[in-house]
Design a protein around this motif. Sequence first.
Motif, PDB file in Angstrom:
ATOM      1  N   ASP A 221      37.121  71.262  46.827  1.00 14.03           N
ATOM      2  CA  ASP A 221      38.433  71.639  46.308  1.00 14.03           C
ATOM      3  C   ASP A 221      38.682  73.137  46.555  1.00 14.03           C
ATOM      4  O   ASP A 221      37.767  73.953  46.418  1.00 14.03           O
ATOM      5  CB  ASP A 221      38.516  71.340  44.799  1.00 14.03           C
ATOM      6  CG  ASP A 221      39.021  69.922  44.539  1.00 14.03           C
ATOM      7  OD1 ASP A 221      39.248  69.177  45.514  1.00 14.03           O
ATOM      8  OD2 ASP A 221      39.209  69.559  43.357  1.00 14.03           O
ATOM      9  N   CYS A 223      39.806  77.074  46.243  1.00 10.37           N
ATOM     10  CA  CYS A 223      39.736  78.088  45.176  1.00 10.37           C
ATOM     11  C   CYS A 223      40.562  79.303  45.587  1.00 10.37           C
ATOM     12  O   CYS A 223      40.862  79.496  46.764  1.00 10.37           O
ATOM     13  CB  CYS A 223      38.303  78.590  44.997  1.00 10.37           C
ATOM     14  SG  CYS A 223      37.076  77.318  44.773  1.00 10.37           S
ATOM     15  N   CYS A 245      39.700  77.252  40.230  1.00  9.72           N
ATOM     16  CA  CYS A 245      39.653  76.069  41.089  1.00  9.72           C
ATOM     17  C   CYS A 245      40.149  74.876  40.280  1.00  9.72           C
ATOM     18  O   CYS A 245      39.762  74.761  39.120  1.00  9.72           O
ATOM     19  CB  CYS A 245      38.213  75.849  41.547  1.00  9.72           C
ATOM     20  SG  CYS A 245      37.950  74.347  42.485  1.00  9.72           S
ATOM     21  N   PRO A 246      40.980  73.988  40.808  1.00 15.09           N
ATOM     22  CA  PRO A 246      41.552  74.026  42.151  1.00 15.09           C
ATOM     23  C   PRO A 246      42.778  74.921  42.164  1.00 15.09           C
ATOM     24  O   PRO A 246      43.392  75.134  41.115  1.00 15.09           O
ATOM     25  CB  PRO A 246      41.956  72.567  42.388  1.00 15.09           C
ATOM     26  CG  PRO A 246      42.292  72.044  41.026  1.00 15.09           C
ATOM     27  CD  PRO A 246      41.396  72.765  40.081  1.00 15.09           C
ATOM     28  N   THR A 247      43.122  75.439  43.335  1.00 12.88           N
ATOM     29  CA  THR A 247      44.370  76.195  43.426  1.00 12.88           C
ATOM     30  C   THR A 247      45.481  75.261  43.922  1.00 12.88           C
ATOM     31  O   THR A 247      45.252  74.493  44.861  1.00 12.88           O
ATOM     32  CB  THR A 247      44.246  77.433  44.341  1.00 12.88           C
ATOM     33  OG1 THR A 247      45.539  78.031  44.432  1.00 12.88           O
ATOM     34  CG2 THR A 247      43.738  77.098  45.738  1.00 12.88           C
ATOM     35  N   GLU A 305      33.386  81.897  43.755  1.00 11.60           N
ATOM     36  CA  GLU A 305      33.983  80.559  43.873  1.00 11.60           C
ATOM     37  C   GLU A 305      33.036  79.430  43.449  1.00 11.60           C
ATOM     38  O   GLU A 305      33.455  78.395  42.918  1.00 11.60           O
ATOM     39  CB  GLU A 305      34.433  80.291  45.315  1.00 11.60           C
ATOM     40  CG  GLU A 305      35.622  81.092  45.774  1.00 11.60           C
ATOM     41  CD  GLU A 305      35.217  82.381  46.469  1.00 11.60           C
ATOM     42  OE1 GLU A 305      34.142  82.926  46.146  1.00 11.60           O
ATOM     43  OE2 GLU A 305      35.983  82.852  47.324  1.00 11.60           O
ATOM     44  N   LEU A 309      33.417  75.878  41.060  1.00  8.91           N
ATOM     45  CA  LEU A 309      33.159  74.621  41.790  1.00  8.91           C
ATOM     46  C   LEU A 309      32.057  73.819  41.091  1.00  8.91           C
ATOM     47  O   LEU A 309      32.183  72.610  40.897  1.00  8.91           O
ATOM     48  CB  LEU A 309      32.760  74.911  43.246  1.00  8.91           C
ATOM     49  CG  LEU A 309      33.909  75.250  44.201  1.00  8.91           C
ATOM     50  CD1 LEU A 309      33.378  75.828  45.514  1.00  8.91           C
ATOM     51  CD2 LEU A 309      34.760  74.009  44.484  1.00  8.91           C
TER      52      LEU A 309
END
Length: 438
Positions: A221, A223, A245-247, A305, A309
């Motif tokens: 996904d 970020c 996350c998620p963007t 990130e 995640l």
Amino acid sequence: MTKPLSKPMNILVIGSGGREHALGWKLKQSKRCGKLFFAPGNAGTSTLGENVDLLYEPVNTKHADAIDYFCRQNGVELIVIGPEDPLCGGLADRLTKPGRYIFGPVAAGARLEGDKAFSKQLMRAASVPTAEARAFSDAEAALTYVMARETPVVVKAAGLAKGKGVTVCSNNEEAAEAVKQMMVKKVFGDAGNTIIIEERLVGQEVSVLALIDGKNIFVLDPCQDHKQVGEGDKGPNTGGMGAYCPTPLISDKVMSTIEREVLVPMLDAMRRDGVTYQGVLYAGLMLTAGGPKVLEFNTRFGDPETQPLMMRLKGDLLEIMLATCTGKLDEANISWDPRCCCCVVMASGGYPGDYAKGKVITGIDRAEEDPDVKVFHAGTTRNREKDVVTAGGRVLNVCALGKDLAEAQAKANAACDKIHFEGGFFRRDIGFRVMKKK
Ligand code: AMP
Ligand code: GLY
């Protein structure tokens, strides 16, 4: 999925940041996780496993032999290499042997991160969308070129410079100064022997990380990271002050475009060169009016990130890593917690400049009372009294899950408010680029 082994697997994680704490935390949740070792780790990783004093910088025969010996003595079957320096230095190449899995590419793959001139060349050959750029090894030629440019440029040291070798310039004079700093004053040492001068792109920046097993790609996904030290993305660049996350900036359609136009061609280009790439390929992208364009490739998990995640990853990270190491990513079970995760970095006063170390940290337990909050350690250690103390610029990565970004951000900020160390600071606006103003 890889067949379960009867005995647990011992694992060595190389690195000492929040990324390694988050990877270790997720690995530990696997039923097959045996003993976990971190080299060198931090105060957070020491609560998951054992921190061991193994050197990996510079990568050389002595250091690699010591790691190899440790792994044989301790039955380590999986080595996860977190940071770029050991990957680019060929640690994966040196440690590879039958019966052992290495998560992280060999040096020929890590060159995509360690040599920006090579990376650009490969992108061009593979028709991957990226900023127009030229490489220079001669300072005079570089200076003549920047002074003649009529549009803004970015000057980059081609080698590894701890994320600091990039100057985004507003005019020719700034660009000329950046060239001099890199090529004449050698502020980044040999990393600036060759430089890249490229067109300055405008748009939102996103991080797209993918697992690659040599032939299959699994895109994680997307970020968004926040590299600048101050709120509103002001001030100097850092290693990253927070990520979420998620963007929502990348639609499924754009994700497919990125996979098709960026990741697949790069993997094909490497395969044509005879490189079996295994690990993470991370594309730093600018979403421009003309579509997504690559700013850089990293050949490892991003920091910070990775922290959001891992908070959202459903599935067994150990199995996923083994699938990545054995070309079986297509059989791996990977899904995501639908919630959003916001990761806020707490940093030492003065960072990214000089900062003090050894400040006692309090309140982490209180912050983690919220079941949706997890505090990953980055620059921490223990003093003689066994207190957790600061040991770096980026100290803690405070992560929170929420039904949406606003809730995740509010929870992460509230958790940071419970934590204290002298001089500590953080940005309250992680995610602001996609949030409505209050
Ligand atoms: P890099 O290490 O190459 O990702 O560059 C570090 C940062 O500099 C990026 O995160 C961007 O914010 C900025 N940057 C790099 N390349 C460009 C570019 N061509 N145009 C505008 N900003 C850039
Ligand atoms: N988050 C930026 C990096 O890992 O390089």
